[in-house]
Design a protein around this motif. Structure first.
Motif, PDB file in Angstrom:
ATOM      1  N   PHE A 295     -19.870   0.893   6.232  1.00  0.00           N
ATOM      2  CA  PHE A 295     -20.484   1.977   7.001  1.00  0.00           C
ATOM      3  C   PHE A 295     -20.995   1.471   8.345  1.00  0.00           C
ATOM      4  O   PHE A 295     -20.769   2.098   9.389  1.00  0.00           O
ATOM      5  N   THR A 296     -21.678   0.348   8.337  1.00  0.00           N
ATOM      6  CA  THR A 296     -22.275  -0.200   9.560  1.00  0.00           C
ATOM      7  C   THR A 296     -21.226  -0.422  10.642  1.00  0.00           C
ATOM      8  O   THR A 296     -21.479  -0.176  11.834  1.00  0.00           O
ATOM      9  N   ASN A 297     -20.041  -0.876  10.234  1.00  0.00           N
ATOM     10  CA  ASN A 297     -18.973  -1.191  11.193  1.00  0.00           C
ATOM     11  C   ASN A 297     -17.973  -0.054  11.370  1.00  0.00           C
ATOM     12  O   ASN A 297     -16.881  -0.259  11.925  1.00  0.00           O
ATOM     13  N   ASN A 298     -18.369   1.141  10.888  1.00  0.00           N
ATOM     14  CA  ASN A 298     -17.502   2.320  11.011  1.00  0.00           C
ATOM     15  C   ASN A 298     -16.136   2.106  10.357  1.00  0.00           C
ATOM     16  O   ASN A 298     -15.101   2.495  10.885  1.00  0.00           O
ATOM     17  N   ASN A 299     -16.168   1.466   9.192  1.00  0.00           N
ATOM     18  CA  ASN A 299     -14.927   1.156   8.495  1.00  0.00           C
ATOM     19  C   ASN A 299     -14.801   1.886   7.138  1.00  0.00           C
ATOM     20  O   ASN A 299     -14.232   1.363   6.189  1.00  0.00           O
ATOM     21  N   ILE A 300     -15.357   3.082   7.085  1.00  0.00           N
ATOM     22  CA  ILE A 300     -15.066   3.953   5.941  1.00  0.00           C
ATOM     23  C   ILE A 300     -13.892   4.834   6.360  1.00  0.00           C
ATOM     24  O   ILE A 300     -13.988   5.595   7.330  1.00  0.00           O
ATOM     25  N   VAL A 301     -12.775   4.686   5.661  1.00  0.00           N
ATOM     26  CA  VAL A 301     -11.527   5.349   6.048  1.00  0.00           C
ATOM     27  C   VAL A 301     -11.162   6.403   5.005  1.00  0.00           C
ATOM     28  O   VAL A 301     -10.985   6.089   3.826  1.00  0.00           O
ATOM     29  N   TYR A 302     -11.068   7.661   5.456  1.00  0.00           N
ATOM     30  CA  TYR A 302     -10.670   8.754   4.566  1.00  0.00           C
ATOM     31  C   TYR A 302      -9.152   8.906   4.666  1.00  0.00           C
ATOM     32  O   TYR A 302      -8.623   9.388   5.669  1.00  0.00           O
ATOM     33  N   LEU A 303      -8.477   8.444   3.623  1.00  0.00           N
ATOM     34  CA  LEU A 303      -7.018   8.452   3.608  1.00  0.00           C
ATOM     35  C   LEU A 303      -6.489   9.869   3.414  1.00  0.00           C
ATOM     36  O   LEU A 303      -7.155  10.718   2.825  1.00  0.00           O
ATOM     37  N   ASP A 304      -5.291  10.111   3.894  1.00  0.00           N
ATOM     38  CA  ASP A 304      -4.671  11.430   3.735  1.00  0.00           C
ATOM     39  C   ASP A 304      -4.321  11.648   2.269  1.00  0.00           C
ATOM     40  O   ASP A 304      -3.412  11.023   1.724  1.00  0.00           O
ATOM     41  N   GLN A 305      -5.072  12.548   1.632  1.00  0.00           N
ATOM     42  CA  GLN A 305      -4.897  12.756   0.197  1.00  0.00           C
ATOM     43  C   GLN A 305      -3.518  13.306  -0.161  1.00  0.00           C
ATOM     44  O   GLN A 305      -3.042  13.132  -1.293  1.00  0.00           O
ATOM     45  N   ASN A 306      -2.863  13.960   0.786  1.00  0.00           N
ATOM     46  CA  ASN A 306      -1.539  14.520   0.499  1.00  0.00           C
ATOM     47  C   ASN A 306      -0.515  13.426   0.232  1.00  0.00           C
ATOM     48  O   ASN A 306       0.294  13.528  -0.691  1.00  0.00           O
ATOM     49  N   TYR A 307      -0.571  12.373   1.023  1.00  0.00           N
ATOM     50  CA  TYR A 307       0.336  11.249   0.816  1.00  0.00           C
ATOM     51  C   TYR A 307      -0.109  10.381  -0.357  1.00  0.00           C
ATOM     52  O   TYR A 307       0.699  10.004  -1.211  1.00  0.00           O
ATOM     53  N   TRP A 308      -1.397  10.086  -0.392  1.00  0.00           N
ATOM     54  CA  TRP A 308      -1.879   9.104  -1.365  1.00  0.00           C
ATOM     55  C   TRP A 308      -2.012   9.662  -2.776  1.00  0.00           C
ATOM     56  O   TRP A 308      -1.766   8.944  -3.741  1.00  0.00           O
ATOM     57  N   TYR A 309      -2.379  10.925  -2.890  1.00  0.00           N
ATOM     58  CA  TYR A 309      -2.606  11.483  -4.227  1.00  0.00           C
ATOM     59  C   TYR A 309      -1.447  12.332  -4.729  1.00  0.00           C
ATOM     60  O   TYR A 309      -1.127  12.326  -5.914  1.00  0.00           O
ATOM     61  N   LEU A 310      -0.777  13.063  -3.820  1.00  0.00           N
ATOM     62  CA  LEU A 310       0.240  14.012  -4.268  1.00  0.00           C
ATOM     63  C   LEU A 310       1.674  13.507  -4.177  1.00  0.00           C
ATOM     64  O   LEU A 310       2.475  13.781  -5.067  1.00  0.00           O
ATOM     65  N   SER A 311       2.000  12.785  -3.117  1.00  0.00           N
ATOM     66  CA  SER A 311       3.431  12.532  -2.899  1.00  0.00           C
ATOM     67  C   SER A 311       3.808  11.076  -2.653  1.00  0.00           C
ATOM     68  O   SER A 311       4.934  10.804  -2.239  1.00  0.00           O
TER      69      SER A 311
END
Length: 330
Positions: A295-311
């Protein structure tokens, strides 16, 4: 004896003439070849090409005709691959289609049920030439195989790239798109090598979590999101996580204790029509997580759930997944 001599000479001449006629067919100068030579020659230069393939996959061995016309794709990774290659499909599971595949919601495509519950009656009425499935339809394989040749194209998380390339090769063979598949896979492999080189120089660890309507679970090497560690070379902050479909249930105290350099987040709720991605952000970025290096280094990355979870597992989705890490892991 003198009278017999001309007769003997005549017989000898006839024998020589007959022998010459018998061998003239093999003379290359006359442009003809004996029948047996023609047969063997054509077999060597133009072998018979079978229009049927026998393909081994994770659930068995399936015979399928090349270039099938009526194709059903349950697996969204397979669907994005067919879309990338310009191959039409007849039926898809239309519920929860990723936005980038939204065109398959059109009525021109048959709705074949959900990812977990195939509509066997609809599939039977279509009379498909090929059905492509993955893990969510694994238990339906025996029943689907009765309706049409069915091939499993889900990736093996413990051998992601090997299984991915095998699946792509099968699809390329089936649809006579081998060269196109090879070119796309080569691009992805170059992306991967670039990220691995960066990971080796950066050497910052990461934790991957799935946010699911108020709960979180963690994934490490060998898991469904493990390609970040196993393929791309990003070090895991914790290597001994439970490997399961739903991941290892963890607390926010766990994240704070591990204090990862990077936190990669997949929002299941957003993928399946629950909360929006901002819901995951408000869940994850609490007071405990705000104390971490990620968090401090702005390195929380929200991955694209469509690619990562669905396809995940398609030519387009894998390229996008690798591209996300390449962009965000610095």
């Amino acid at each position: 004896m003198k009278r017999r001599l001309p007769v003997l000479i005549l017989i000898l001449c006839l024998a020589v003439f007959a022998a010459a006629c018998g061998t003239s067919g093999s003379n290359p100068s006359n442009g003809a070849a004996p029948a047996s030579s023609t047969d063997s020659g054509s077999a060597a230069t133009t072998p018979a090409v079978s229009d049927e393939l026998t393909l081994k996959h994770q659930l068995g061995e399936t015979k399928v005709k090349k270039n099938p016309k009526k194709v059903i794709a349950f697996d969204y990774g397979a669907l994005d691959t067919l879309d990338k290659l310009g191959i039409e499909v007849t039926g898809v599971a239309q519920k929860n289609l990723p936005p980038y595949l939204a065109k398959y919601k059109d009525s021109k495509y048959q709705n074949i049920g959900t990812l977990q519950e195939p509509d066997y009656e609809k599939i039977s009425s279509i009379k498909p030439d090929l059905i492509l499935i993955s893990g969510r339809q694994q238990t339906a394989y025996p029943e689907l195989s009765k309706l049409a040749p069915t091939i499993y194209v889900g990736v093996d998380n413990k051998n992601f790239m090997e299984s991915f390339k095998t699946n792509m090769k099968m699809i390329g063979q089936i649809f006579s798109k081998e060269s196109e598949v090879d070119a796309e896979v080569a691009k992805i492999e170059k992306q991967i090598n670039d990220v691995k080189t960066k990971a080796a120089s950066v050497n910052k660890n990461a934790l991957i979590i799935l946010a699911n309507e108020g709960a979180i679970s963690a994934y490490g090497p060998g898991s469904r999101f493990g390609l970040i560690h196993d393929v791309l070379g990003v070090p895991a902050v914790e290597k001994n996580l439970e490997v399961s479909t739903h991941g290892q249930s963890i607390s926010f105290e766990f994240i704070a204790e591990k204090n990862p350099d990077y936190l990669f987040v997949v929002d299941r709720g957003a993928a399946v029509g629950g909360t929006a991605q901002t819901g995951a952000k408000s869940l994850v970025e609490n007071e405990l997580v705000k104390k971490t290096k990620a968090f401090t280094n702005n390195n929380i990355v929200y991955l694209d759930q469509n690619y990562w979870y669905l396809s995940g597992g398609g030519l387009e989705s894998v390229a996008e997944m690798v591209g996300e890490i390449a962009k965000d892991y610095k």
